[in-house]
Design an enzyme around this catalytic site. Sequence first.
Site, PDB file in Angstrom:
ATOM      1  N   LYS A  92     -12.822   1.918  -3.252  1.00  0.00           N
ATOM      2  CA  LYS A  92     -13.924   2.223  -2.326  1.00  0.00           C
ATOM      3  C   LYS A  92     -15.013   3.019  -3.040  1.00  0.00           C
ATOM      4  O   LYS A  92     -16.202   2.771  -2.876  1.00  0.00           O
ATOM      5  CB  LYS A  92     -13.411   3.011  -1.105  1.00  0.00           C
ATOM      6  CG  LYS A  92     -12.615   2.178  -0.113  1.00  0.00           C
ATOM      7  CD  LYS A  92     -12.245   3.038   1.102  1.00  0.00           C
ATOM      8  CE  LYS A  92     -11.320   2.306   2.059  1.00  0.00           C
ATOM      9  NZ  LYS A  92     -10.784   3.176   3.105  1.00  0.00           N
ATOM     10  N   HIS A 106       7.651 -26.316  -1.460  1.00  0.00           N
ATOM     11  CA  HIS A 106       7.037 -27.361  -2.281  1.00  0.00           C
ATOM     12  C   HIS A 106       5.970 -26.758  -3.197  1.00  0.00           C
ATOM     13  O   HIS A 106       5.117 -27.468  -3.711  1.00  0.00           O
ATOM     14  CB  HIS A 106       6.448 -28.445  -1.370  1.00  0.00           C
ATOM     15  CG  HIS A 106       7.505 -29.065  -0.502  1.00  0.00           C
ATOM     16  ND1 HIS A 106       8.164 -30.224  -0.840  1.00  0.00           N
ATOM     17  CD2 HIS A 106       8.070 -28.636   0.654  1.00  0.00           C
ATOM     18  CE1 HIS A 106       9.065 -30.497   0.085  1.00  0.00           C
ATOM     19  NE2 HIS A 106       9.029 -29.550   1.001  1.00  0.00           N
ATOM     20  N   GLU A 128       0.820  -1.209   0.000  1.00  0.00           N
ATOM     21  CA  GLU A 128       0.000   0.000   0.000  1.00  0.00           C
ATOM     22  C   GLU A 128       0.856   1.262   0.000  1.00  0.00           C
ATOM     23  O   GLU A 128       0.452   2.301  -0.504  1.00  0.00           O
ATOM     24  CB  GLU A 128      -0.932  -0.013   1.228  1.00  0.00           C
ATOM     25  CG  GLU A 128      -2.325   0.468   0.905  1.00  0.00           C
ATOM     26  CD  GLU A 128      -3.312   0.269   2.044  1.00  0.00           C
ATOM     27  OE1 GLU A 128      -2.915   0.389   3.217  1.00  0.00           O
ATOM     28  OE2 GLU A 128      -4.492   0.017   1.757  1.00  0.00           O
TER      29      GLU A 128
HETATM   30  O1  PA5 Z   1      -3.109   1.566   6.039  1.00  0.00           O
HETATM   31  C1  PA5 Z   1      -4.136   2.088   5.693  1.00  0.00           C
HETATM   32  O2  PA5 Z   1      -4.298   3.324   5.720  1.00  0.00           O
HETATM   33  C2  PA5 Z   1      -5.341   1.265   5.265  1.00  0.00           C
HETATM   34  O3  PA5 Z   1      -4.995  -0.070   5.078  1.00  0.00           O
HETATM   35  C3  PA5 Z   1      -6.432   1.324   6.279  1.00  0.00           C
HETATM   36  O4  PA5 Z   1      -5.942   0.869   7.507  1.00  0.00           O
HETATM   37  C4  PA5 Z   1      -7.631   0.495   5.864  1.00  0.00           C
HETATM   38  O5  PA5 Z   1      -8.065   0.882   4.590  1.00  0.00           O
HETATM   39  C5  PA5 Z   1      -8.776   0.640   6.862  1.00  0.00           C
HETATM   40  O6  PA5 Z   1      -9.124   1.962   6.955  1.00  0.00           O
HETATM   41  P1  PA5 Z   1     -10.138   2.526   8.041  1.00  0.00           P
HETATM   42  O7  PA5 Z   1      -9.574   2.250   9.382  1.00  0.00           O
HETATM   43  O8  PA5 Z   1     -10.198   3.972   7.763  1.00  0.00           O
HETATM   44  O9  PA5 Z   1     -11.438   1.831   7.825  1.00  0.00           O
END
Ligand code: PA5
Length: 419
Positions: free
Chosen positions: A410, A298, A277
């Site tokens: 989203k 494996h 990410e």
């Molecule tokens: O690291 C990040 O910013 C994302 O992975 C969020 O943690 C994830 O999308 C969940 O977001 P939220 O806590 O706003 O629902």
Amino acid sequence: MLNIQVKDQRNLVTEAELFQAMKDAAPILARAQAGEAKYADSQGWLDLDKWAGDRWLKEIEALADRVRKTSDAFVLIGVGGSNNAARSVIEALADGSGCEIIYAGNTLSPHALNKMLRSLEGKDYCIDCIAKNFETLEPGSSFRILREAMAKKYSPEEAARRTICTGTYGSSLEELCRAEGYTFVPFPTDVGGRYSAFSYVGLLPMAVAGIDIRALVRGGAEMAARLHAEGAESNLALRYAALRNLYNRKGYTLEMLASFEPQFRWFNKWWVQLFGESEGKDGKGIFPVAGEYSEELHAVGQYLQDGAPLMFETFLDVEEPTDHLIIHADGKRDFFDYLNEKDFWDINRAAFEATVTAHSGKMPCVLLKVGALDASHFGQLFYFFQFACYLSGEILGINPFDQPGVEAYKGWMFKALGK
Ligand code: PA5
């Protein structure tokens, strides 16, 4: 303390090249050590005291204690950065001294959600809805069905007492807590989900599960002190960040985090999320994958050894025995007598060393030495990789703290559901 060793029979990156790359990245390290104004809303994790100082730890321990006294189970509602850090430590180290931790908010599968609800039957439980942006569908919808489940089991007052929300100050989640009498605890405004291990987000579920969160934070703080003190020529995180970028430029566009300890199974997921990410942007990035050996040897082991040369490997190399188990002779002709009276710890090490020897003829292997598999080392690993990811993203030329691609998915999902 963590350390790095490289095994690469073809010497793809020479020490001189690495030294130069680290020297070139010295301004990036200096900026990271000082903290950068342009990332002010994402760097609350750099100084551990800010969200994991003694005042916070006392609060977290007190709340965890209250949960443990009244509950058999604790439902962690959260997705991505809101659950990965806690889960990686809990699944590795929880010894049954705390509550059972049940995970929700990370799936929309009705099968998985019903299974989760069934696993709560007959148990007393508390729930914690962890959401920085309380718009994310997965945690929001799980929170609903858990509120419904609690309403059937507990009085409204008791259900409210058993409901915790970890959200940002001023958010709609905080408003909901005030209106309904839920316990509200802070999700740091200046820390993104995947960097939130050292805050209420990661530490409360860990404490409820009986993890020694003080040891974990101490480990993180030791690593922070080291990475903020070491200069560009010797900085451990910069070394790793520079190496992986050099491999990337030489065509090794995938990194496999591998280990012979299944205890790292959920940590692998945390690491994949952190790097995936943070770095996968603007058409760039090293694709992170993780492998649990021996199992994967494996499976993708064949590809690693003989397939397209796309991947380098980073091994989590645990040095202190995690356990012992002797394999005894039993007098049967199974042709495994060469193992008689050997310890599985040594057998597993032999498999590890053999794998590194075989793979390092084909691809660079980075050995990240992890002294022991305990809370303190998890703390070190969290801080090390967070800091390294920041440096690596800067070397790559992307913003390591946003996630525009996730926001895009989203948006399409909300459209499909008529939000
Ligand atoms: O690291 C990040 O910013 C994302 O992975 C969020 O943690 C994830 O999308 C969940 O977001 P939220 O806590 O706003 O629902």
